[in-house]
Design a protein around this motif. Sequence first.
Motif: not given
Length: 56
Positions: A1-4
């Motif tokens: 999962m990519t987090r920002t």
Amino acid sequence: MTRTTLSLRLPADVKVFLATQAERNGSSQNSEIVRCIRDRMDRETNTATSEPASSN
């Protein structure tokens, strides 16, 4: 999962509600925000895919 990362400004009453819910649920405020947004996403998706009520 990519987090920002996101900076977020909240009204004081919303911040208090968020903190209260996080404590009540034993989770972080970030997790509460994500949960609320995902709930809304689910409602929007279900609304868009649900069949219109028949008119008899």
